[in-house]
Scaffold this motif. Structure first.
Motif, mmCIF file in Angstrom:
data_model
loop_
_atom_site.group_PDB
_atom_site.id
_atom_site.type_symbol
_atom_site.label_atom_id
_atom_site.label_comp_id
_atom_site.label_asym_id
_atom_site.label_seq_id
_atom_site.Cartn_x
_atom_site.Cartn_y
_atom_site.Cartn_z
ATOM 1 N N GLY A 109 -18.376 32.802 13.876
ATOM 2 C CA GLY A 109 -16.956 33.013 13.598
ATOM 3 C C GLY A 109 -16.680 33.890 12.393
ATOM 4 N N TRP A 110 -17.693 34.584 11.897
ATOM 5 C CA TRP A 110 -17.540 35.428 10.724
ATOM 6 C C TRP A 110 -17.591 36.900 11.121
ATOM 7 C CZ3 TRP A 110 -16.079 32.845 6.596
ATOM 8 C CH2 TRP A 110 -16.428 31.501 6.488
ATOM 9 N N SER A 111 -17.024 37.742 10.271
ATOM 10 C CA SER A 111 -17.071 39.190 10.456
ATOM 11 C C SER A 111 -17.649 39.802 9.181
ATOM 12 C CB SER A 111 -15.669 39.731 10.715
ATOM 13 O OG SER A 111 -15.690 41.135 10.794
ATOM 14 N N LEU A 112 -18.658 40.631 9.320
ATOM 15 C CA LEU A 112 -19.291 41.234 8.148
ATOM 16 C C LEU A 112 -18.295 42.121 7.423
ATOM 17 C CD1 LEU A 112 -21.881 41.628 6.495
ATOM 18 C CD2 LEU A 112 -22.421 43.562 7.986
ATOM 19 N N HIS A 113 -18.096 41.851 6.156
ATOM 20 C CA HIS A 113 -17.152 42.608 5.331
ATOM 21 C C HIS A 113 -17.878 43.623 4.460
ATOM 22 C CE1 HIS A 113 -14.491 43.228 1.807
ATOM 23 N NE2 HIS A 113 -13.550 43.261 2.735
ATOM 24 N N THR A 114 -18.931 43.187 3.763
ATOM 25 C CA THR A 114 -19.660 44.052 2.842
ATOM 26 C C THR A 114 -21.144 43.727 2.897
ATOM 27 O OG1 THR A 114 -17.762 43.996 1.343
ATOM 28 C CG2 THR A 114 -19.837 44.793 0.435
ATOM 29 N N ALA A 115 -21.967 44.780 2.846
ATOM 30 C CA ALA A 115 -23.414 44.606 2.745
ATOM 31 C C ALA A 115 -23.913 45.508 1.622
ATOM 32 C CB ALA A 115 -24.096 44.965 4.055
ATOM 33 N N GLN A 116 -24.665 44.937 0.707
ATOM 34 C CA GLN A 116 -25.249 45.700 -0.385
ATOM 35 C C GLN A 116 -26.705 45.300 -0.530
ATOM 36 O OE1 GLN A 116 -22.841 44.728 -3.788
ATOM 37 N NE2 GLN A 116 -21.450 46.427 -3.390
ATOM 38 N N TYR A 117 -27.503 46.216 -1.051
ATOM 39 C CA TYR A 117 -28.919 45.954 -1.261
ATOM 40 C C TYR A 117 -29.251 46.233 -2.716
ATOM 41 C CZ TYR A 117 -28.823 45.995 3.754
ATOM 42 O OH TYR A 117 -28.506 45.720 5.055
ATOM 43 N N VAL A 118 -29.958 45.318 -3.337
ATOM 44 C CA VAL A 118 -30.334 45.469 -4.732
ATOM 45 C C VAL A 118 -31.834 45.240 -4.881
ATOM 46 C CG1 VAL A 118 -28.086 44.777 -5.634
ATOM 47 C CG2 VAL A 118 -29.826 43.060 -5.275
ATOM 48 N N TYR A 119 -32.408 45.901 -5.865
ATOM 49 C CA TYR A 119 -33.806 45.686 -6.213
ATOM 50 C C TYR A 119 -33.853 44.667 -7.344
ATOM 51 C CZ TYR A 119 -38.516 46.413 -7.915
ATOM 52 O OH TYR A 119 -39.806 46.223 -8.310
ATOM 53 N N VAL A 120 -34.620 43.624 -7.157
ATOM 54 C CA VAL A 120 -34.771 42.578 -8.169
ATOM 55 C C VAL A 120 -36.171 42.710 -8.771
ATOM 56 C CG1 VAL A 120 -34.770 40.093 -8.619
ATOM 57 C CG2 VAL A 120 -33.218 41.057 -6.903
ATOM 58 N N HIS A 121 -36.216 43.071 -10.044
ATOM 59 C CA HIS A 121 -37.474 43.232 -10.763
ATOM 60 C C HIS A 121 -38.028 41.852 -11.096
ATOM 61 C CE1 HIS A 121 -40.273 45.387 -13.411
ATOM 62 N NE2 HIS A 121 -40.120 44.364 -14.230
ATOM 63 N N LEU A 122 -39.249 41.548 -10.633
ATOM 64 C CA LEU A 122 -39.820 40.223 -10.862
ATOM 65 C C LEU A 122 -40.817 40.198 -12.015
ATOM 66 C CD1 LEU A 122 -40.365 39.108 -7.175
ATOM 67 C CD2 LEU A 122 -38.495 38.484 -8.708
ATOM 68 N N SER A 123 -41.707 41.187 -12.076
ATOM 69 C CA SER A 123 -42.695 41.193 -13.148
ATOM 70 C C SER A 123 -43.279 42.584 -13.315
ATOM 71 C CB SER A 123 -43.815 40.186 -12.877
ATOM 72 O OG SER A 123 -44.579 40.592 -11.767
#
Length: 153
Positions: A109-123
């Protein structure tokens, strides 16, 4: 039986073995995908049932790691992200899990509004004496998809 007949029979056996191995691998992959995606789809269904207007989720897309003499991450993409896998056909035992997570959420029942991609630095780890007296740096991280859905109905 001639050499050609034996060769053709062996080729048929090898093809059958490869198909069986591929089918087993696909079933294992479907089980992993279903285990990873089911909690997200269940959370989307719960949010919709509560009457929430928005639903947000984060999905790990890919991981990166490796050594680089230039200080940047050398990429090691372990495999395709679950959301990019081709849709499987139902097997004889029933329907395979759909690996298109975003469509499964929209089915709730949802409609995609926004999609973003981020890089998460771990180590990060460095070693001296790399190529041309530069330090070698190992960088680990992951790419995360951030999805925001709006109530569709």
């Amino acid at each position: 039986m001639g050499m050609q007949e034996r060769w053709q029979r062996r080729q048929g056996e090898l093809a059958a073995e490869n198909e069986a191995r591929d089918a087993e691998g696909l079933q294992r992959r479907d089980a992993v995908v279903e285990a990873a995606e089911s909690p997200i789809v269940a959370a989307a269904a719960d949010a919709f049932a509560r009457g929430d207007g928005w639903f947000e989720t984060e999905v790990d897309q890919r991981s990166t790691s490796g050594w680089s003499v230039y200080g940047a991450a050398a990429e090691d993409f372990g495999g395709p992200a679950p959301t990019r896998r081709a849709i499987t056909r139902p097997g004889p035992g029933g329907a395979s899990p759909r690996s298109d997570l975003l469509s499964r959420i929209e089915d709730e029942g949802w409609s995609l509004h926004t999609a973003q991609y981020v890089y998460v630095h771990l180590s990060e780890e460095s070693r001296p004496n790399g190529l041309l007296s530069k330090d070698r740096v190992a960088v680990k991280g992951k790419i995360v998809g951030l999805y925001l859905f709006r109530r569709a109905r």
